[in-house]
Each structure stands twice: as C-alpha cells, then as structure tokens.
Motif scaffolding. Sequence first.
Motif, PDB file in Angstrom:
ATOM      1  N   SER A 158       0.823  -1.210   0.000  1.00  0.00           N
ATOM      2  CA  SER A 158       0.000   0.000   0.000  1.00  0.00           C
ATOM      3  C   SER A 158       0.859   1.262   0.000  1.00  0.00           C
ATOM      4  CB  SER A 158      -0.939   0.009   1.209  1.00  0.00           C
ATOM      5  OG  SER A 158      -0.211   0.105   2.419  1.00  0.00           O
ATOM      6  N   VAL A 159       2.089   1.153   0.511  1.00  0.00           N
ATOM      7  CA  VAL A 159       3.005   2.302   0.513  1.00  0.00           C
ATOM      8  C   VAL A 159       3.301   2.722  -0.920  1.00  0.00           C
ATOM      9  CG1 VAL A 159       5.328   3.100   1.080  1.00  0.00           C
ATOM     10  CG2 VAL A 159       4.029   1.760   2.746  1.00  0.00           C
ATOM     11  N   ARG A 160       3.641   1.745  -1.745  1.00  0.00           N
ATOM     12  CA  ARG A 160       3.926   2.041  -3.159  1.00  0.00           C
ATOM     13  C   ARG A 160       2.682   2.566  -3.862  1.00  0.00           C
ATOM     14  NH1 ARG A 160       3.792  -0.269  -8.477  1.00  0.00           N
ATOM     15  NH2 ARG A 160       5.610   0.447  -9.684  1.00  0.00           N
ATOM     16  N   ARG A 161       1.555   1.929  -3.615  1.00  0.00           N
ATOM     17  CA  ARG A 161       0.317   2.339  -4.273  1.00  0.00           C
ATOM     18  C   ARG A 161      -0.060   3.772  -3.906  1.00  0.00           C
ATOM     19  NH1 ARG A 161      -2.405  -1.787  -3.009  1.00  0.00           N
ATOM     20  NH2 ARG A 161      -3.347  -0.991  -1.085  1.00  0.00           N
ATOM     21  N   GLU A 162       0.033   4.117  -2.624  1.00  0.00           N
ATOM     22  CA  GLU A 162      -0.314   5.466  -2.185  1.00  0.00           C
ATOM     23  C   GLU A 162       0.681   6.493  -2.707  1.00  0.00           C
ATOM     24  OE1 GLU A 162      -2.983   6.481  -0.669  1.00  0.00           O
ATOM     25  OE2 GLU A 162      -3.817   4.458  -0.503  1.00  0.00           O
ATOM     26  N   ALA A 163       1.966   6.124  -2.710  1.00  0.00           N
ATOM     27  CA  ALA A 163       2.996   7.040  -3.215  1.00  0.00           C
ATOM     28  C   ALA A 163       2.802   7.298  -4.703  1.00  0.00           C
ATOM     29  CB  ALA A 163       4.390   6.475  -2.941  1.00  0.00           C
ATOM     30  N   ARG A 185      13.206   2.399  -6.968  1.00  0.00           N
ATOM     31  CA  ARG A 185      14.611   2.118  -6.650  1.00  0.00           C
ATOM     32  C   ARG A 185      14.907   2.438  -5.190  1.00  0.00           C
ATOM     33  NH1 ARG A 185      17.504   5.650 -10.956  1.00  0.00           N
ATOM     34  NH2 ARG A 185      19.377   5.036  -9.784  1.00  0.00           N
ATOM     35  N   PHE A 186      14.293   3.497  -4.687  1.00  0.00           N
ATOM     36  CA  PHE A 186      14.494   3.865  -3.288  1.00  0.00           C
ATOM     37  C   PHE A 186      13.862   2.826  -2.363  1.00  0.00           C
ATOM     38  CE2 PHE A 186      12.857   5.951   0.568  1.00  0.00           C
ATOM     39  CZ  PHE A 186      14.049   6.408   1.117  1.00  0.00           C
ATOM     40  N   LEU A 187      12.610   2.464  -2.623  1.00  0.00           N
ATOM     41  CA  LEU A 187      11.914   1.504  -1.769  1.00  0.00           C
ATOM     42  C   LEU A 187      12.606   0.146  -1.770  1.00  0.00           C
ATOM     43  CD1 LEU A 187       8.158   2.235  -2.601  1.00  0.00           C
ATOM     44  CD2 LEU A 187       9.429   2.913  -0.556  1.00  0.00           C
ATOM     45  N   SER A 188      13.169  -0.239  -2.909  1.00  0.00           N
ATOM     46  CA  SER A 188      13.778  -1.566  -3.024  1.00  0.00           C
ATOM     47  C   SER A 188      15.043  -1.714  -2.186  1.00  0.00           C
ATOM     48  CB  SER A 188      14.095  -1.877  -4.487  1.00  0.00           C
ATOM     49  OG  SER A 188      15.186  -1.107  -4.956  1.00  0.00           O
ATOM     50  N   CYS A 189      15.706  -0.606  -1.891  1.00  0.00           N
ATOM     51  CA  CYS A 189      16.946  -0.695  -1.108  1.00  0.00           C
ATOM     52  C   CYS A 189      16.796  -0.106   0.288  1.00  0.00           C
ATOM     53  CB  CYS A 189      18.087   0.008  -1.838  1.00  0.00           C
ATOM     54  SG  CYS A 189      17.849   1.779  -2.081  1.00  0.00           S
ATOM     55  N   GLN A 190      15.607   0.424   0.591  1.00  0.00           N
ATOM     56  CA  GLN A 190      15.413   1.078   1.874  1.00  0.00           C
ATOM     57  C   GLN A 190      14.852   0.128   2.930  1.00  0.00           C
ATOM     58  OE1 GLN A 190      16.541   3.998   2.387  1.00  0.00           O
ATOM     59  NE2 GLN A 190      15.849   4.277   4.488  1.00  0.00           N
ATOM     60  N   LEU A 226       9.160   0.448   4.966  1.00  0.00           N
ATOM     61  CA  LEU A 226       8.906   1.844   5.289  1.00  0.00           C
ATOM     62  C   LEU A 226       7.603   1.944   6.074  1.00  0.00           C
ATOM     63  CD1 LEU A 226      10.377   4.537   4.477  1.00  0.00           C
ATOM     64  CD2 LEU A 226       8.580   4.826   2.772  1.00  0.00           C
ATOM     65  N   GLN A 227       7.591   2.793   7.076  1.00  0.00           N
ATOM     66  CA  GLN A 227       6.376   2.951   7.873  1.00  0.00           C
ATOM     67  C   GLN A 227       5.241   3.497   6.999  1.00  0.00           C
ATOM     68  OE1 GLN A 227       7.346   5.486  11.181  1.00  0.00           O
ATOM     69  NE2 GLN A 227       8.280   3.824  12.350  1.00  0.00           N
ATOM     70  N   PRO A 228       4.099   2.810   6.989  1.00  0.00           N
ATOM     71  CA  PRO A 228       2.978   3.245   6.136  1.00  0.00           C
ATOM     72  C   PRO A 228       2.214   4.418   6.731  1.00  0.00           C
ATOM     73  CG  PRO A 228       2.353   1.290   7.365  1.00  0.00           C
ATOM     74  CD  PRO A 228       3.802   1.558   7.707  1.00  0.00           C
ATOM     75  N   LYS A 229       2.943   5.484   7.027  1.00  0.00           N
ATOM     76  CA  LYS A 229       2.315   6.680   7.575  1.00  0.00           C
ATOM     77  C   LYS A 229       2.087   7.684   6.450  1.00  0.00           C
ATOM     78  CE  LYS A 229       4.251   6.237  12.238  1.00  0.00           C
ATOM     79  NZ  LYS A 229       5.057   6.884  13.306  1.00  0.00           N
ATOM     80  N   LEU A 230       0.931   8.319   6.456  1.00  0.00           N
ATOM     81  CA  LEU A 230       0.550   9.199   5.366  1.00  0.00           C
ATOM     82  C   LEU A 230       1.563  10.306   5.122  1.00  0.00           C
ATOM     83  CD1 LEU A 230      -1.529   9.998   3.250  1.00  0.00           C
ATOM     84  CD2 LEU A 230      -2.730  11.326   5.005  1.00  0.00           C
ATOM     85  N   LEU A 232       5.636  12.857   1.777  1.00  0.00           N
ATOM     86  CA  LEU A 232       6.954  13.484   1.700  1.00  0.00           C
ATOM     87  C   LEU A 232       7.832  12.776   0.677  1.00  0.00           C
ATOM     88  CD1 LEU A 232       9.124  15.444   2.701  1.00  0.00           C
ATOM     89  CD2 LEU A 232       9.617  13.842   4.578  1.00  0.00           C
ATOM     90  N   LEU A 233       7.774  11.447   0.653  1.00  0.00           N
ATOM     91  CA  LEU A 233       8.550  10.664  -0.314  1.00  0.00           C
ATOM     92  C   LEU A 233       8.103  10.977  -1.736  1.00  0.00           C
ATOM     93  CD1 LEU A 233      10.570   8.437  -1.018  1.00  0.00           C
ATOM     94  CD2 LEU A 233       8.774   6.747  -0.537  1.00  0.00           C
ATOM     95  N   ALA A 234       6.791  11.033  -1.957  1.00  0.00           N
ATOM     96  CA  ALA A 234       6.266  11.321  -3.291  1.00  0.00           C
ATOM     97  C   ALA A 234       6.678  12.713  -3.761  1.00  0.00           C
ATOM     98  CB  ALA A 234       4.745  11.187  -3.288  1.00  0.00           C
TER      99      ALA A 234
END
Length: 322
Positions: free
Chosen positions: A48-53, A78-83, A86-90, A95-97
């Motif tokens: 859901s993190v990726r979907r929301e971002a 690329r960031f998510l794959s090596c990080q 990630l906390q699924p906080k809105l 901020l990431l997006a």
Amino acid sequence: MEFDLENPLTISHDIHSDSVTSLFSLESDHMPSENYFQTLQAGDFDISVRREAMASISQLCCNSDKFLSYLAVNYLDRFLSCQGKLQPKLWIIKLLAISCVSLAAKMKKTDFSLLDFQSDGGIIFDTRTIERMEFLILGALKWRMRSITPFSFILFFISLFKLEDPPLRQALKARATQIILKAQNDMKLFVFKPSIIAASALVSASHELFPMQCPCFKKALSNCSYVNKITLLQCYNCMQDSVVDEYDSVLEMVSSSVTPANVLDHTFSSSAESGRTTVTSITTLKLERDIKRRKISEYCKDHHHRVVQINFSSDPATLRPS
C-alpha cells in the motif's frame, strides 16, 4: 542540460555508437534491487506504501509531462527496493512522493514550485524537510539520477526494423511508449531489464499496428546480440495482460455509452445507417479483443514446452532475466 529519457548518457545521439553498448551494460544499475518483486509478492513490504505514493505522484504530475511522473516512480521504486520496510504513515508517503517528483523536475529542468506541489491542502512540508528527504533518496540511489529506462532503447530497437516510412516509425514509437508507461504499474515486470521491456513493448505495438510484419520484427529483435530470446518471450507474455486489460477498459467505456436510452436517442436523431455503424464498432472491438486473446494463448502454447525444458534444465541462479 535537461535530462532526456531517450538519451540518458548524453554521449551521442547515434544509435549505432558505443553509447548503445554502455546503455546495455549499465541498465541494471538503474533497476530496483533483485528481490524487490519477491518482497512485494511475499507481503514482506507493505504494498500500500507504493500504491499510495504512486497515487500522490500521479496527482502531483497531472498537469506536467507524462515522463516526469515516470521518472519520479522510477526513483520511488529504486528507493523503496533498497530502503527496506517503510512505515505506512501518510505524511512519510506524501513526503517521499513530493521529493521524488521534485528530483525528477530538477533533472528535467521543469519549472515547478514546492507550493504548487502542495496546493491540495493537508500536510505542508517546508523546503528544508523536502531537501533532507531528497538527499536521503540521492544517497540510496548512489546519485544515479540519469535513469536508464525502456525509453532509452526504443530508437535503437526501431532501427532494427528497417521501417522506411517516418509516419510508421512514429506510430510504432508512440504506441510502444503508451505500453511502457502503462507497464510501470505492473509489478510482474520489475524482474525484467529496461531493454527487455522496451523490446517487448515494440513487439506488442507492432503486433497491433503491423500484424503482417510482426514476425519479421520479432525475428530482428531475437537476433540482436543484446536480447535474450527466452527473457523476451517471458516479458512479452507478462505484458499482454496489461495490454488486454487496456482493451477491456476501452471496450467497457464504449459499451457503457450504449444504453437503451442512448440507443433510442440515436435512433430518433440520426439515420438507421448511423445506428448500425455504432453497433458494428462495438462488435468489432469485441472481436479484436477476443482474437488477440486467442493469439496470445496460441503463442504461449507454441513456446511453453521449450521454455519449461530450459527452466528445468538450467541452474535456478541463471534464470534471472538478462
């Protein structure tokens, strides 16, 4: 200099120069990590993190160049794959997006304002906070921001087709571009290199636009020393799910407009000939969709036995797409 997704290395615009070899040798450095797809599939990472971002990126880029959104999502994956997880906080997702879009806009020399990016209300981040997030992304991506994407290989592969008519080349490129943009949403394609995604998109586009010439195009790509035939087939088959779904969406949109009331309105406001044309158009769309489904199914059956033999006789470690 503005970053061009079709020419990320800015070495030369000559598709037969050494820059092509460099693209193929460096493309793996601009992909998500090897286990990204498996992590998402296994549920170890909150999808859901990726979907929301991605939804936030799409909203932020709704009035911008379509490639801006594509580049931002490339940075995101690329960031998510090596990080790691990630906390699924809105507020973190937003901020990431914003930071991914900001970096993409800077690379493409796109005029933008952080205030414009946050004009939808809700959480407002100051410039310093966004810059800190940008540096975190830059570090994770090892400052490799001139992403090598499927668009980087389109012109090279089209040159193998020997199409003499510029409008035909442009039509093929335009349709392949549409397929690549849509393919970014399909997680199954994460395991394939950008060059293979580009080649598969061109095969799919040529099958739609020039079905008689498609076998020749497919042969030209298969004979290319940079392309693994088995991997190309696997990627092409995965990609067809997205392409067929796109046809279904178009069909549903067209069909939904033909309600009983609309049919009556159409009958009284135009000739019977026009009414028949509307129905015929919908029927044609259905037939084209069904024919494409059958062709894909037959194509898979013809090649399934050979692929299975190779998979079972090979070292599992070598099965990652090349």
